[in-house]
Motif scaffolding. Structure first.
Motif, PDB file in Angstrom:
ATOM      1  N   ALA A  26       0.855  -1.186   0.000  1.00 42.02           N
ATOM      2  CA  ALA A  26       0.000   0.000   0.000  1.00 42.02           C
ATOM      3  C   ALA A  26       0.890   1.235   0.000  1.00 42.02           C
ATOM      4  CB  ALA A  26      -0.918   0.004   1.222  1.00 42.02           C
ATOM      5  N   SER A  27       0.367   2.344  -0.513  1.00 43.95           N
ATOM      6  CA  SER A  27       1.142   3.585  -0.559  1.00 43.95           C
ATOM      7  C   SER A  27       1.446   4.073   0.853  1.00 43.95           C
ATOM      8  CB  SER A  27       0.360   4.657  -1.323  1.00 43.95           C
ATOM      9  OG  SER A  27       0.311   4.360  -2.700  1.00 43.95           O
ATOM     10  N   GLY A  28       2.449   4.947   0.948  1.00 42.54           N
ATOM     11  CA  GLY A  28       2.760   5.566   2.228  1.00 42.54           C
ATOM     12  C   GLY A  28       4.117   5.213   2.778  1.00 42.54           C
ATOM     13  N   SER A  29       4.778   4.179   2.197  1.00 41.23           N
ATOM     14  CA  SER A  29       6.140   3.851   2.576  1.00 41.23           C
ATOM     15  C   SER A  29       6.269   3.623   4.081  1.00 41.23           C
ATOM     16  CB  SER A  29       7.075   4.969   2.098  1.00 41.23           C
ATOM     17  OG  SER A  29       8.427   4.660   2.265  1.00 41.23           O
ATOM     18  N   ALA A  30       7.320   4.156   4.694  1.00 46.28           N
ATOM     19  CA  ALA A  30       7.613   3.903   6.107  1.00 46.28           C
ATOM     20  C   ALA A  30       6.475   4.355   7.013  1.00 46.28           C
ATOM     21  CB  ALA A  30       8.915   4.603   6.490  1.00 46.28           C
ATOM     22  N   TYR A  31       5.767   5.403   6.625  1.00 52.14           N
ATOM     23  CA  TYR A  31       4.638   5.890   7.427  1.00 52.14           C
ATOM     24  C   TYR A  31       3.562   4.813   7.549  1.00 52.14           C
ATOM     25  CZ  TYR A  31       0.112   8.144   8.146  1.00 52.14           C
ATOM     26  OH  TYR A  31      -1.137   8.447   8.586  1.00 52.14           O
ATOM     27  N   THR A  32       3.200   4.191   6.433  1.00 52.12           N
ATOM     28  CA  THR A  32       2.173   3.150   6.442  1.00 52.12           C
ATOM     29  C   THR A  32       2.619   1.927   7.233  1.00 52.12           C
ATOM     30  OG1 THR A  32       1.226   3.872   4.338  1.00 52.12           O
ATOM     31  CG2 THR A  32       0.833   1.596   4.976  1.00 52.12           C
ATOM     32  N   TYR A  33       3.861   1.492   7.017  1.00 56.65           N
ATOM     33  CA  TYR A  33       4.347   0.316   7.732  1.00 56.65           C
ATOM     34  C   TYR A  33       4.347   0.561   9.242  1.00 56.65           C
ATOM     35  CZ  TYR A  33       6.303  -0.077   3.001  1.00 56.65           C
ATOM     36  OH  TYR A  33       6.481  -0.081   1.644  1.00 56.65           O
ATOM     37  N   SER A  34       4.776   1.759   9.637  1.00 61.09           N
ATOM     38  CA  SER A  34       4.819   2.077  11.066  1.00 61.09           C
ATOM     39  C   SER A  34       3.425   2.111  11.670  1.00 61.09           C
ATOM     40  CB  SER A  34       5.513   3.431  11.281  1.00 61.09           C
ATOM     41  OG  SER A  34       6.852   3.392  10.818  1.00 61.09           O
ATOM     42  N   TYR A  35       2.441   2.624  10.908  1.00 60.21           N
ATOM     43  CA  TYR A  35       1.066   2.705  11.406  1.00 60.21           C
ATOM     44  C   TYR A  35       0.491   1.305  11.613  1.00 60.21           C
ATOM     45  CZ  TYR A  35      -2.983   5.772  12.193  1.00 60.21           C
ATOM     46  OH  TYR A  35      -3.994   6.499  12.766  1.00 60.21           O
ATOM     47  N   ALA A  36       0.843   0.375  10.723  1.00 62.38           N
ATOM     48  CA  ALA A  36       0.306  -0.981  10.807  1.00 62.38           C
ATOM     49  C   ALA A  36       1.005  -1.827  11.860  1.00 62.38           C
ATOM     50  CB  ALA A  36       0.412  -1.667   9.451  1.00 62.38           C
ATOM     51  N   VAL A  37       2.278  -1.534  12.150  1.00 59.31           N
ATOM     52  CA  VAL A  37       3.062  -2.413  13.011  1.00 59.31           C
ATOM     53  C   VAL A  37       3.419  -1.777  14.351  1.00 59.31           C
ATOM     54  CG1 VAL A  37       5.225  -3.731  13.185  1.00 59.31           C
ATOM     55  CG2 VAL A  37       4.030  -3.583  10.990  1.00 59.31           C
ATOM     56  N   LEU A  38       3.850  -0.524  14.356  1.00 60.91           N
ATOM     57  CA  LEU A  38       4.368   0.098  15.571  1.00 60.91           C
ATOM     58  C   LEU A  38       3.360   0.978  16.301  1.00 60.91           C
ATOM     59  CD1 LEU A  38       7.913   1.110  14.263  1.00 60.91           C
ATOM     60  CD2 LEU A  38       7.241  -0.980  15.444  1.00 60.91           C
ATOM     61  N   GLY A  39       2.372   1.504  15.591  1.00 61.64           N
ATOM     62  CA  GLY A  39       1.364   2.318  16.242  1.00 61.64           C
ATOM     63  C   GLY A  39       1.321   3.744  15.729  1.00 61.64           C
ATOM     64  N   GLU A  40       0.236   4.436  16.098  1.00 61.69           N
ATOM     65  CA  GLU A  40      -0.099   5.726  15.502  1.00 61.69           C
ATOM     66  C   GLU A  40       0.932   6.819  15.767  1.00 61.69           C
ATOM     67  OE1 GLU A  40      -4.279   6.998  15.413  1.00 61.69           O
ATOM     68  OE2 GLU A  40      -3.601   8.754  16.554  1.00 61.69           O
ATOM     69  N   VAL A  41       1.346   6.988  17.013  1.00 57.18           N
ATOM     70  CA  VAL A  41       2.240   8.105  17.319  1.00 57.18           C
ATOM     71  C   VAL A  41       3.599   7.911  16.655  1.00 57.18           C
ATOM     72  CG1 VAL A  41       3.163   7.136  19.476  1.00 57.18           C
ATOM     73  CG2 VAL A  41       3.071   9.614  19.155  1.00 57.18           C
ATOM     74  N   ILE A  42       4.067   6.656  16.568  1.00 60.73           N
ATOM     75  CA  ILE A  42       5.327   6.391  15.861  1.00 60.73           C
ATOM     76  C   ILE A  42       5.154   6.699  14.381  1.00 60.73           C
ATOM     77  CG2 ILE A  42       7.061   4.666  15.314  1.00 60.73           C
ATOM     78  CD1 ILE A  42       6.950   5.408  18.257  1.00 60.73           C
ATOM     79  N   ALA A  43       4.008   6.300  13.828  1.00 56.88           N
ATOM     80  CA  ALA A  43       3.737   6.575  12.416  1.00 56.88           C
ATOM     81  C   ALA A  43       3.727   8.074  12.147  1.00 56.88           C
ATOM     82  CB  ALA A  43       2.399   5.956  12.007  1.00 56.88           C
ATOM     83  N   TRP A  44       3.146   8.825  13.067  1.00 57.36           N
ATOM     84  CA  TRP A  44       3.114  10.284  12.887  1.00 57.36           C
ATOM     85  C   TRP A  44       4.532  10.858  12.852  1.00 57.36           C
ATOM     86  CZ3 TRP A  44       0.054  14.262  11.589  1.00 57.36           C
ATOM     87  CH2 TRP A  44       0.537  15.532  11.837  1.00 57.36           C
ATOM     88  N   VAL A  45       5.380  10.428  13.781  1.00 56.33           N
ATOM     89  CA  VAL A  45       6.760  10.922  13.813  1.00 56.33           C
ATOM     90  C   VAL A  45       7.479  10.569  12.520  1.00 56.33           C
ATOM     91  CG1 VAL A  45       9.011  10.657  14.943  1.00 56.33           C
ATOM     92  CG2 VAL A  45       6.937  10.892  16.329  1.00 56.33           C
TER      93      VAL A  45
END
Length: 480
Positions: A86-105
């Motif tokens: 899915a689009s979004g690169s590291a942001y998307t992977y972080s949101y799916a695996v590490l959680g929202e606040v990490i994805a935001w950073v």
């Protein structure tokens, strides 16, 4: 606290409504060309001089170190891109695996990376364009060829404006590339592929002309500043690792390929080929070009030049070839802008889908491209390129990228532990060695950046967290 680390269920491209669905038009050659186009550009054309100035002939080792760390990160990207196409690169992977606040950073750091890279390259292209226009007798007003310049220090009250201006050529090239991207992904990919071939052919020409002038004496002393990192006056860090932290800029760009997941015809196969293939091609190109450059001229001759390859050619009496290299640089740099503007618009697109940006920006045009978000991205980047001095802050792009690389490597390890049975079309080999090596290598490179860069990066993310808690957190759409 639990809400800060809530995970997002990722909806894949073909599961979305038609108005939010990107067209699948890219095959693996397009993706390799996209990666090579984004990677090979400003780095090899200019940073080889900066690296040689800081490491001497041992810049070859700096290239190898930076390339090895990026290769580890690239393998992690390949696994995550095929696991979550899915689009979004590291942001998307972080949101799916590490959680929202990490994805935001991570997303906030990627905004920093892509914005500064596109802006810096646009300003660099502007210099070539202005020089060419002057050569053919077209002289633009001075105030329209550069942004405002400042002197002094913000913190001691001595900061002052020394020259006003707006960089019109930089705005022009960003607008041109953005217009090309809105026409269609396949069309822009074809043009990008042609320009990449021109760029690679030019570097091959440089090597062919420089190699007959190879002198092994230019490699002695091999590492005049040592193999570690030595900080000199003004905060500049020398040595192999100090050079590697800057040269790192010359390698990233392959992460833009992972943003094309929803537009790949066969993402499970093509993404891995595109990411790993572009890294292999570019590492070989860099090592060969660097060796030929140092063999033809000592690092102290071209180390401080803004056009080191052209300078080397003039030094060995190849003025006409130097002119060809200069023209090719002007042709090549827009491919870097295309790769990163493409990637940034896709990251903004996904953040809009997630509620962190106005959702209407996520609408897809009849041509299957995110025209609205591409236009907004181009305007945002144009303002930076036109009005912001980037001489010091450009190194912040490296810090943002290092953050994203660490996050992706961590995603691989966490996902392997959390869901070992998940279908992974590409699996990172020796993952418990490769992924930690990517994390530790990126962290070490971060410590090798100038102190002002490290502090500025932390301040940027402090602002980002404030925006998240004040605006983004309440609007996050975690359903899919």
């Amino acid at each position: 606290m639990a809400d800060l680390f809530r995970k997002k269920i990722i909806a894949l491209g073909d599961d979305r409504p038609v108005e939010h669905r990107l067209a699948r038009t890219l095959s693996w050659p397009h993706l390799v060309a996209l990666g090579v186009g984004a990677i090979v550009g400003t780095g090899i054309l200019t940073l080889i001089g900066v690296g040689a100035d800081r490491a001497g002939p041992a810049v070859l080792v700096s290239f190898a170190v930076a390339g090895a760390i990026c290769a580890c990160a690239a393998l992690c990207y390949a696994e995550m891109a095929t696991l979550i196409p899915a689009s979004g690169s590291a942001y998307t992977y972080s949101y799916a695996v590490l959680g929202e606040v990490i994805a935001w950073v991570v997303g906030w750091s990627l905004i920093l990376e892509y914005s500064l890279v596109v802006s810096a390259v646009a300003v660099g292209w502007s210099s070539y364009a202005v020089g060419f226009l002057n050569y053919v007798g077209i002289v633009l007003p001075e105030g329209l060829t550069h942004g405002p310049t400042v002197a002094g220090n913000l913190f001691d009250g001595t900061l002052r404006l020394t020259a006003s201006g707006i960089n019109v050529p930089a705005i022009f090239i960003i607008a041109t590339v953005a217009g090309l991207l809105t026409l269609g992904t396949r069309e822009s990919a074809r043009i990008n592929t042609a320009l990449v071939l021109i760029k690679v052919a030019t570097l091959i020409l440089f090597v062919a002309v420089a190699l007959p002038h190879f002198d092994a004496a230019n490699f002695r002393p091999f590492a005049p500043h040592g193999f570690g990192t030595v900080e000199a006056a003004g905060g500049v860090k020398y040595g192999v690792m100090g050079a590697a932290a800057i040269i790192f800029f010359a390698f990233y760009g392959f992460d833009a390929i992972s943003t094309a997941a929803e537009e790949a015809k066969n993402p499970e196969r093509d993404l891995a080929i595109g990411i790993v293939g572009s890294m292999v091609v570019c590492t070989i190109i860099y090592m060969v070009v660097a060796a030929a450059a140092i063999g033809a001229a000592r690092p102290d001759v071209f180390g401080k030049s803004a056009e080191p390859l052209a300078l080397i050619l003039r030094q060995i009496g190849q003025g006409p070839i130097a002119a060809i290299v200069g023209i090719a640089a002007a042709i090549a740099l827009p491919t870097v802008i295309l790769g990163f503007l493409y990637g940034q618009s896709r990251i903004f697109l996904v953040m809009a889908r997630d509620g962190f940006l106005p959702p209407k920006l996520a609408q897809i045009s009849a041509r299957g491209t995110p025209a609205r978000i591409t236009l907004v991205t181009a305007i945002f980047v144009s303002v930076i390129a036109a009005l912001t001095p980037l001489d010091v802050i450009a190194s912040l792009a490296n810090a943002g990228t290092l953050c994203a690389f660490v996050a992706v490597a961590a995603c691989v390890l966490v996902s392997r532990r959390r869901d070992p049975a998940a279908r992974r079309p590409f699996r990172t080999p020796l993952v418990w060695i490769i992924a930690p090596a990517a994390i530790l290598g990126c962290l070490y490179l971060f410590t090798s950046l100038q102190t002002v860069t490290q502090v500025s990066f932390l301040v940027w993310n402090g602002i980002g967290l404030a925006v998240y808690f004040a605006y983004g957190r309440a609007r996050a759409l975690v359903a899919g």
